[in-house]
Design a protein around this motif. Sequence first.
Motif, PDB file in Angstrom:
ATOM      1  N   GLU A 168       0.648  -1.269  -0.017  1.00 27.22           N
ATOM      2  CA  GLU A 168      -0.028   0.028  -0.117  1.00 27.22           C
ATOM      3  C   GLU A 168       0.986   1.324  -0.108  1.00 27.22           C
ATOM      4  OE1 GLU A 168      -2.517  -0.485   3.326  1.00 27.22           O
ATOM      5  OE2 GLU A 168      -3.595  -1.981   2.424  1.00 27.22           O
ATOM      6  N   VAL A 169       2.018   1.023  -0.777  1.00 31.07           N
ATOM      7  CA  VAL A 169       2.936   2.252  -0.795  1.00 31.07           C
ATOM      8  C   VAL A 169       2.249   3.405  -1.609  1.00 31.07           C
ATOM      9  CG1 VAL A 169       5.350   3.120  -1.315  1.00 31.07           C
ATOM     10  CG2 VAL A 169       4.734   0.784  -0.368  1.00 31.07           C
ATOM     11  N   ARG A 186       5.202   6.589   1.570  1.00 36.98           N
ATOM     12  CA  ARG A 186       4.403   6.064   2.685  1.00 36.98           C
ATOM     13  C   ARG A 186       3.741   4.830   2.555  1.00 36.98           C
ATOM     14  NH1 ARG A 186       1.327  11.212   4.252  1.00 36.98           N
ATOM     15  NH2 ARG A 186       3.399  11.596   5.735  1.00 36.98           N
ATOM     16  N   GLY A 187       3.459   4.089   3.728  1.00 38.17           N
ATOM     17  CA  GLY A 187       2.722   2.666   3.315  1.00 38.17           C
ATOM     18  C   GLY A 187       2.709   1.903   4.648  1.00 38.17           C
ATOM     19  N   THR A 188       2.684   0.664   4.456  1.00 40.87           N
ATOM     20  CA  THR A 188       2.588  -0.199   5.657  1.00 40.87           C
ATOM     21  C   THR A 188       3.502  -1.478   5.242  1.00 40.87           C
ATOM     22  OG1 THR A 188       0.749  -1.488   4.847  1.00 40.87           O
ATOM     23  CG2 THR A 188       0.219   0.516   6.316  1.00 40.87           C
ATOM     24  N   THR A 189       3.861  -2.002   6.248  1.00 40.93           N
ATOM     25  CA  THR A 189       4.580  -3.176   6.015  1.00 40.93           C
ATOM     26  C   THR A 189       4.007  -4.367   7.013  1.00 40.93           C
ATOM     27  OG1 THR A 189       6.801  -4.304   5.818  1.00 40.93           O
ATOM     28  CG2 THR A 189       6.518  -2.890   7.708  1.00 40.93           C
ATOM     29  N   ASP A 190       4.485  -5.619   6.714  1.00 40.85           N
ATOM     30  CA  ASP A 190       3.960  -6.549   7.690  1.00 40.85           C
ATOM     31  C   ASP A 190       5.269  -7.532   8.195  1.00 40.85           C
ATOM     32  OD1 ASP A 190       3.239  -9.860   7.654  1.00 40.85           O
ATOM     33  OD2 ASP A 190       1.467  -8.695   7.797  1.00 40.85           O
ATOM     34  N   ILE A 191       5.211  -7.461   9.569  1.00 42.19           N
ATOM     35  CA  ILE A 191       6.214  -8.078  10.118  1.00 42.19           C
ATOM     36  C   ILE A 191       6.433  -9.539   9.760  1.00 42.19           C
ATOM     37  CG2 ILE A 191       7.323  -8.607  12.443  1.00 42.19           C
ATOM     38  CD1 ILE A 191       5.832  -6.249  13.633  1.00 42.19           C
ATOM     39  N   LYS A 215      -0.437  -6.959  16.419  1.00 43.10           N
ATOM     40  CA  LYS A 215      -0.609  -6.815  15.100  1.00 43.10           C
ATOM     41  C   LYS A 215       0.772  -6.783  14.198  1.00 43.10           C
ATOM     42  CE  LYS A 215      -4.449  -3.753  15.891  1.00 43.10           C
ATOM     43  NZ  LYS A 215      -5.123  -2.413  15.949  1.00 43.10           N
ATOM     44  N   ASP A 216       0.631  -7.439  13.075  1.00 40.59           N
ATOM     45  CA  ASP A 216       1.877  -7.447  12.386  1.00 40.59           C
ATOM     46  C   ASP A 216       1.847  -6.058  11.312  1.00 40.59           C
ATOM     47  OD1 ASP A 216       2.651  -9.828  12.866  1.00 40.59           O
ATOM     48  OD2 ASP A 216       2.391 -11.005  11.145  1.00 40.59           O
ATOM     49  N   THR A 217       0.717  -5.533  11.091  1.00 42.27           N
ATOM     50  CA  THR A 217       0.852  -4.424  10.227  1.00 42.27           C
ATOM     51  C   THR A 217       1.589  -3.044  10.857  1.00 42.27           C
ATOM     52  OG1 THR A 217      -1.010  -4.946   9.108  1.00 42.27           O
ATOM     53  CG2 THR A 217      -0.368  -2.772   8.901  1.00 42.27           C
ATOM     54  N   ARG A 234      10.690   6.130   9.600  1.00 39.51           N
ATOM     55  CA  ARG A 234       9.953   6.140  10.656  1.00 39.51           C
ATOM     56  C   ARG A 234       8.889   4.921  10.676  1.00 39.51           C
ATOM     57  NH1 ARG A 234       7.428  11.816  12.278  1.00 39.51           N
ATOM     58  NH2 ARG A 234       9.888  12.044  13.010  1.00 39.51           N
ATOM     59  N   HIS A 235       8.869   4.087  11.532  1.00 43.17           N
ATOM     60  CA  HIS A 235       7.876   3.124  11.722  1.00 43.17           C
ATOM     61  C   HIS A 235       7.177   3.469  13.005  1.00 43.17           C
ATOM     62  CE1 HIS A 235      11.146   0.666   9.744  1.00 43.17           C
ATOM     63  NE2 HIS A 235      10.143   0.102   9.051  1.00 43.17           N
ATOM     64  N   ARG A 236       5.794   3.081  13.000  1.00 40.66           N
ATOM     65  CA  ARG A 236       4.977   3.270  14.038  1.00 40.66           C
ATOM     66  C   ARG A 236       4.758   2.007  14.759  1.00 40.66           C
ATOM     67  NH1 ARG A 236       4.894   7.048  10.617  1.00 40.66           N
ATOM     68  NH2 ARG A 236       3.039   6.229   9.484  1.00 40.66           N
ATOM     69  N   PHE A 237       5.028   1.410  15.558  1.00 47.35           N
ATOM     70  CA  PHE A 237       4.447   0.315  16.502  1.00 47.35           C
ATOM     71  C   PHE A 237       3.473   0.318  17.374  1.00 47.35           C
ATOM     72  CE2 PHE A 237       9.074  -0.073  15.449  1.00 47.35           C
ATOM     73  CZ  PHE A 237       8.950  -1.060  14.440  1.00 47.35           C
TER      74      PHE A 237
END
Length: 277
Positions: A168-169, A186-191, A215-217, A234-237
């Motif tokens: 979803e970049v 900007r997007g999301t990643t999956d652990i 949550k993996d996202t 920058r990651h947001r956990f």
Amino acid sequence: MVEHRHRLLRGRAAEVVLAAGVTLAVTTTGGCAGGGGSDDRSPAEAASVVRGAADALARTGSARARTAMEMATGGTRVTIRGEGGVDFKKRMGQLLVLLPADVKGEDEHRPITELLVPGALYMKNRGAGVPADKWVRVDTTTLADGNLVTGGATDPLIAAELLRAAQEVTYVGETEVAGTKVRHYRGTTDIGRAAVSASAEMRGALAAAAKGFSKDTVPFDAYLDEEGRLRKVRHRFTYVNNGVIDVSSTTLLYGFGTPVTVVLPASGDIYAGKIAD
């Protein structure tokens, strides 16, 4: 030291979760702008560029790094900062992690030296009963977060590997990071997916994180230069552990090509005693 860290980790790792992690930071104290415009790349092409950032860093070799980890829980917000260097070819790095001052504004903790290697985190000046001249070793493949947040800094190697599962970049626009023109994505990643796609050296820690997070996202903002090298991410956990804990972890890379030397401690210099709470 708050009690809930024992629920975060298991086995021997529960005894050595360092003071630089989430639990200490919370007890110690009481968005990047992108350029406008659009890109003619399709979302799939943008995702491909971001997923290739880790390989671009490996081709570059090494870099200086600055980290910032901001944590918020129960109305408390603290930031832990780090600085050092990373060798992306040898998969090794070293950071000096600075813990926040206490509520009186005085330094309460000495800086912690962290050595980052595949599958392990070494810490010196860990405190909590560990002699000043000794190191503590943590097996990151046993940490429930894979050392994404425990060390007070997301390992820059893992921060880049996480982007291998970017999805979803969208392209935000051009901007500058430390005087260098970059492209902001900007997007999301999956652990879990990142663990499958990661290099063999980083796979174990990410696999552990995939099991430990509810949550993996993971949303991210990534800034790449014209050579496809990651300049900033920058990651947001977010996870639940006696309440919701939000973590914003930023890694800044610069000084590419700067030599990085990591010397692991001798076995006799590693503390094997009891870690105080």
